[in-house]
Enzyme design. Sequence first.
Site, PDB file in Angstrom:
ATOM      1  N   SER A 252       0.856  -1.190   0.000  1.00  0.00           N
ATOM      2  CA  SER A 252       0.000   0.000   0.000  1.00  0.00           C
ATOM      3  C   SER A 252       0.891   1.238   0.000  1.00  0.00           C
ATOM      4  CB  SER A 252      -0.877   0.015   1.258  1.00  0.00           C
ATOM      5  OG  SER A 252      -1.519   1.273   1.384  1.00  0.00           O
TER       6      SER A 252
ATOM      7  N   TYR B 221      -1.405  -0.303  10.319  1.00  0.00           N
ATOM      8  CA  TYR B 221      -1.621  -0.855   8.966  1.00  0.00           C
ATOM      9  C   TYR B 221      -0.454  -0.465   8.062  1.00  0.00           C
ATOM     10  CZ  TYR B 221      -3.669  -1.115   4.238  1.00  0.00           C
ATOM     11  OH  TYR B 221      -3.902  -1.368   2.902  1.00  0.00           O
TER      12      TYR B 221
HETATM   13  P1  NAP Z   1     -11.393  -5.762   0.362  1.00  0.00           P
HETATM   14  O1  NAP Z   1     -12.302  -5.271  -0.707  1.00  0.00           O
HETATM   15  O2  NAP Z   1     -11.721  -5.490   1.779  1.00  0.00           O
HETATM   16  O3  NAP Z   1     -11.183  -7.335   0.158  1.00  0.00           O
HETATM   17  C1  NAP Z   1     -10.353  -8.028   1.039  1.00  0.00           C
HETATM   18  C2  NAP Z   1     -10.220  -9.466   0.573  1.00  0.00           C
HETATM   19  O4  NAP Z   1      -9.329 -10.140   1.473  1.00  0.00           O
HETATM   20  C3  NAP Z   1     -11.522 -10.212   0.625  1.00  0.00           C
HETATM   21  O5  NAP Z   1     -11.526 -11.147  -0.437  1.00  0.00           O
HETATM   22  C4  NAP Z   1     -11.460 -10.937   1.980  1.00  0.00           C
HETATM   23  O6  NAP Z   1     -12.219 -12.126   2.032  1.00  0.00           O
HETATM   24  C5  NAP Z   1      -9.988 -11.265   2.024  1.00  0.00           C
HETATM   25  N1  NAP Z   1      -9.487 -11.498   3.362  1.00  0.00           N
HETATM   26  C6  NAP Z   1      -9.568 -10.683   4.445  1.00  0.00           C
HETATM   27  N2  NAP Z   1      -8.976 -11.254   5.496  1.00  0.00           N
HETATM   28  C7  NAP Z   1      -8.504 -12.456   5.081  1.00  0.00           C
HETATM   29  C8  NAP Z   1      -7.819 -13.525   5.703  1.00  0.00           C
HETATM   30  N3  NAP Z   1      -7.486 -13.470   6.998  1.00  0.00           N
HETATM   31  N4  NAP Z   1      -7.508 -14.619   4.960  1.00  0.00           N
HETATM   32  C9  NAP Z   1      -7.836 -14.688   3.644  1.00  0.00           C
HETATM   33  N5  NAP Z   1      -8.505 -13.707   3.009  1.00  0.00           N
HETATM   34  C10 NAP Z   1      -8.829 -12.609   3.709  1.00  0.00           C
HETATM   35  O7  NAP Z   1      -9.907  -5.198   0.147  1.00  0.00           O
HETATM   36  P2  NAP Z   1      -9.158  -4.543  -1.116  1.00  0.00           P
HETATM   37  O8  NAP Z   1      -9.313  -3.084  -1.025  1.00  0.00           O
HETATM   38  O9  NAP Z   1      -9.486  -5.273  -2.361  1.00  0.00           O
HETATM   39  O10 NAP Z   1      -7.655  -4.830  -0.664  1.00  0.00           O
HETATM   40  C11 NAP Z   1      -6.858  -5.866  -1.221  1.00  0.00           C
HETATM   41  C12 NAP Z   1      -5.426  -5.598  -0.818  1.00  0.00           C
HETATM   42  O11 NAP Z   1      -5.030  -4.312  -1.302  1.00  0.00           O
HETATM   43  C13 NAP Z   1      -5.197  -5.557   0.695  1.00  0.00           C
HETATM   44  O12 NAP Z   1      -3.962  -6.157   1.001  1.00  0.00           O
HETATM   45  C14 NAP Z   1      -5.160  -4.061   1.012  1.00  0.00           C
HETATM   46  O13 NAP Z   1      -4.430  -3.787   2.167  1.00  0.00           O
HETATM   47  C15 NAP Z   1      -4.504  -3.538  -0.249  1.00  0.00           C
HETATM   48  N6  NAP Z   1      -4.741  -2.105  -0.500  1.00  0.00           N
HETATM   49  C16 NAP Z   1      -5.999  -1.644  -0.760  1.00  0.00           C
HETATM   50  C17 NAP Z   1      -6.179  -0.270  -0.991  1.00  0.00           C
HETATM   51  C18 NAP Z   1      -7.525   0.341  -1.282  1.00  0.00           C
HETATM   52  O14 NAP Z   1      -7.620   1.583  -1.315  1.00  0.00           O
HETATM   53  N7  NAP Z   1      -8.569  -0.441  -1.502  1.00  0.00           N
HETATM   54  C19 NAP Z   1      -5.082   0.569  -0.969  1.00  0.00           C
HETATM   55  C20 NAP Z   1      -3.825   0.057  -0.708  1.00  0.00           C
HETATM   56  C21 NAP Z   1      -3.672  -1.291  -0.483  1.00  0.00           C
HETATM   57  P3  NAP Z   1     -13.813 -12.097   2.412  1.00  0.00           P
HETATM   58  O15 NAP Z   1     -14.516 -11.414   1.267  1.00  0.00           O
HETATM   59  O16 NAP Z   1     -14.225 -13.519   2.520  1.00  0.00           O
HETATM   60  O17 NAP Z   1     -13.953 -11.320   3.688  1.00  0.00           O
END
Ligand code: NAP
Length: 247
Positions: free
Chosen positions: A142, A156
């Site tokens: 991130s 985080y």
């Molecule tokens: P999201 O929409 O909240 O989706 C999170 C995903 O991770 C879901 O599929 C969830 O499964 C799964 N998950 C959560 N805890 C888990 C665990 N303990 N074991 C296995 N799977 C797990 O998140 P996102 O925004 O797509 O983020 C994806 C990645 O990008 C993350 O690493 C996040 O930190 C990073 N990121 C996101 C942003 C942003 O702005 N969105 C920015 C920077 C970095 P369930 O659906 O079953 O709960």
Amino acid sequence: MQHAQGTVVVTGGSRGIGAAVVQALAARGVPTCFSYVTRREAAEVVAEQAAELGTPVKAVRADVSSEADVRRLFAEAEQLGPVTGLVNNAGVNAPQARVVDIDVARVRRLMEVNVVGAFLCAREAVTRMARSGGGVVVNVSSRAAVLGSAGEYVDYAASKAAVDALTVGLAREVAEQGIRVVGVRPGLIRTDIHASAGDPGRVERLQRSVPMGRGGEASEVAEAVVWLLSDAASYVTGTTLDVSGGR
Ligand code: NAP
């Protein structure tokens, strides 16, 4: 873009960036095995949409912070063919708080999923890739790792800085085995993660601070991940690409 023959494991593929990666890989005919923890129905929809493209895709319930679950995830993935790719995408965040107000249980949970989970999956992946002649690990970090997330979630941000160090160190350990380890640092991306951390309007509120003037889409991160996984990125390792509109 050529992809190595083999299966890609995507952690957290039921929503957001992970679901977009599964979709982008399926569109290129890459067999994919993805994990989820709570959203079985959402995972099934992702798997069905990918299967409509004629690509083998499997959804497995597996918590990345559980060693037994991670082993099972990789065993299931191998049934589709040797594992040649891992996208360490599963991640969690927490409500905004200053460091002085953060309790230790929250810090431990963030580290368990974002850091321990990434290490466990990377270990299982490179063990297999070393046997089968190589592969690629993409760690989803991130921009928080660099910005520090003061007043929001320094814990985080610190967990993602650990992921960046994993990318650099592991890349150097396994380069001679034909394994590349790379990362992406997404900026403000429109997914559920902001609502899950109690701030559904975060992207809209902060998008004016992005030089490009807008939040990003999960598909825009997925395209960077797919490129890093492909042979088009054959001389790229030990580095992390910002996908953040300049923020
Ligand atoms: P999201 O929409 O909240 O989706 C999170 C995903 O991770 C879901 O599929 C969830 O499964 C799964 N998950 C959560 N805890 C888990 C665990 N303990 N074991 C296995 N799977 C797990 O998140 P996102 O925004 O797509 O983020 C994806 C990645 O990008 C993350 O690493 C996040 O930190 C990073 N990121 C996101 C942003 C942003 O702005 N969105 C920015 C920077 C970095 P369930 O659906 O079953 O709960």
